[in-house]
Motif scaffolding. Structure first.
Motif, PDB file in Angstrom:
ATOM      1  N   GLY A   1     -16.726 -16.612  18.237  1.00  0.00           N
ATOM      2  CA  GLY A   1     -17.709 -15.555  18.071  1.00  0.00           C
ATOM      3  C   GLY A   1     -17.256 -14.451  17.139  1.00  0.00           C
ATOM      4  N   LEU A   2     -15.957 -14.369  16.861  1.00  0.00           N
ATOM      5  CA  LEU A   2     -15.438 -13.363  15.933  1.00  0.00           C
ATOM      6  C   LEU A   2     -15.605 -13.783  14.483  1.00  0.00           C
ATOM      7  N   VAL A   3     -15.854 -15.061  14.265  1.00  0.00           N
ATOM      8  CA  VAL A   3     -15.988 -15.593  12.909  1.00  0.00           C
ATOM      9  C   VAL A   3     -17.423 -15.354  12.440  1.00  0.00           C
ATOM     10  N   GLY A   4     -17.572 -14.898  11.220  1.00  0.00           N
ATOM     11  CA  GLY A   4     -18.911 -14.665  10.688  1.00  0.00           C
ATOM     12  C   GLY A   4     -19.596 -15.964  10.309  1.00  0.00           C
TER      13      GLY A   4
ATOM     14  N   LEU B   1     -22.904 -13.306  22.965  1.00  0.00           N
ATOM     15  CA  LEU B   1     -22.290 -12.089  23.511  1.00  0.00           C
ATOM     16  C   LEU B   1     -21.100 -11.631  22.692  1.00  0.00           C
ATOM     17  N   VAL B   2     -20.143 -12.540  22.446  1.00  0.00           N
ATOM     18  CA  VAL B   2     -18.936 -12.147  21.704  1.00  0.00           C
ATOM     19  C   VAL B   2     -19.301 -11.744  20.275  1.00  0.00           C
ATOM     20  N   ARG B   3     -20.207 -12.484  19.658  1.00  0.00           N
ATOM     21  CA  ARG B   3     -20.613 -12.184  18.280  1.00  0.00           C
ATOM     22  C   ARG B   3     -21.294 -10.819  18.197  1.00  0.00           C
ATOM     23  N   THR B   4     -22.177 -10.527  19.159  1.00  0.00           N
ATOM     24  CA  THR B   4     -22.847  -9.226  19.177  1.00  0.00           C
ATOM     25  C   THR B   4     -21.845  -8.101  19.382  1.00  0.00           C
ATOM     26  N   TRP B   5     -20.888  -8.313  20.297  1.00  0.00           N
ATOM     27  CA  TRP B   5     -19.861  -7.305  20.536  1.00  0.00           C
ATOM     28  C   TRP B   5     -19.006  -7.091  19.300  1.00  0.00           C
ATOM     29  N   ALA B   6     -18.657  -8.172  18.611  1.00  0.00           N
ATOM     30  CA  ALA B   6     -17.790  -8.067  17.436  1.00  0.00           C
ATOM     31  C   ALA B   6     -18.471  -7.327  16.293  1.00  0.00           C
ATOM     32  N   ARG B   7     -19.799  -7.423  16.212  1.00  0.00           N
ATOM     33  CA  ARG B   7     -20.506  -6.727  15.141  1.00  0.00           C
ATOM     34  C   ARG B   7     -20.387  -5.214  15.266  1.00  0.00           C
TER      35      ARG B   7
ATOM     36  N   VAL C   1      -9.238 -17.361   9.657  1.00  0.00           N
ATOM     37  CA  VAL C   1     -10.652 -17.438   9.265  1.00  0.00           C
ATOM     38  C   VAL C   1     -11.333 -16.092   9.485  1.00  0.00           C
ATOM     39  N   VAL C   2     -11.034 -15.430  10.600  1.00  0.00           N
ATOM     40  CA  VAL C   2     -11.601 -14.106  10.864  1.00  0.00           C
ATOM     41  C   VAL C   2     -11.191 -13.124   9.773  1.00  0.00           C
TER      42      VAL C   2
END
Length: 236
Positions: A100-103, A202-208, A148-149
């Motif tokens: 989820g941290l990867v774009g 969830l993780v992607r939204t948080w990371a944004r 990658v991140v």
């Protein structure tokens, strides 16, 4: 009778501008407080327990439900093992959630691709020998995800990485009956699918909401954890 003539010097003076009342400290603090405060390192606190558990747990620890609870081989044991294996293995759990941290562009397509490759590799691992040093490579997959991140490696490197994870996940059920292996794959499908969906939502939204510096800090933590896991494989 009042004379309309006044002092000429007084008439030539410019009109005084109205003076504004000085701002009170309360209004100044309210104005500064209304500004949006950027997300700081405190946003990473929620991830600290997961990282600590991951550092304290060895990646090759017994995260098979049959070993943990003494289950006997069978359909129910296979299904529960498939559900619990990715959750009890810190290397697998962190790898799936860190995606989820990867774009990722079109994340739902990535979920389908990653699930297909992972389960396909698990199925192949039931009939083909596992690549030597696969546990070491699985640990290094966290390092790859961190790179990658950071934008140092391309996103497609995640596809062979999850293939390695899938291959390793086939080992606990080698020699089982075909029916037990099939329900094991079903459990893996549900468990990994839930983790991947959590990662890209969830993780992607948080990371944004994280600052670039905090995201880089998370990438560095992933690289450090992956290197630690890899070290435990080289030096038991």
């Amino acid at each position: 009778m009042t004379s309309l003539s006044g002092d000429p010097a007084r008439l030539l003076q410019p009109a005084r501008q109205p003076q504004h009342a000085p701002r009170s400290p309360q209004s100044t603090s309210a104005a500064s407080g209304s500004r949006r405060t950027p997300a700081g390192p405190i946003a990473l606190v929620a991830l600290v327990p997961v990282l600590l558990v991951s550092l304290l747990a060895a990646p090759a620890s017994a995260h098979h439900l049959m070993e943990a609870f003494g289950l006997r081989e069978g359909a129910m044991a296979g299904f529960l093992s498939g559900l619990g294996h990715p959750l009890l293995g810190p290397d697998h759990l962190l790898f799936l959630l860190s995606l989820g941290l990867v774009g990722l562009q079109q994340p739902l397509r990535w979920v389908v691709a990653l699930l297909t490759i992972g389960l396909g590799s698990t199925a192949l691992g039931l009939v083909l020998p596992v690549l030597p040093g696969s546990e070491l490579l699985v640990a290094l997959s966290l390092v790859a995800t961190g790179l990658v991140v950071l934008g140092r490696w391309p996103s497609w490197i995640l596809l062979p990485a999850i293939a390695l994870h899938g291959s390793v996940l086939s080992q606990p059920v080698l020699g089982w009956s075909l029916s037990a292996q099939l329900v094991y794959l079903l459990g893996l499908l549900l468990s990994q699918g839930a983790l991947l969906i959590t990662a890209v939502t969830l993780v992607r939204t948080w990371a944004r909401g994280l600052q670039t510096a905090n995201l880089r800090l998370l990438a560095g933590l992933l690289i450090g954890i992956g290197a630690t896991f890899a070290w435990t494989q080289v030096v038991p």
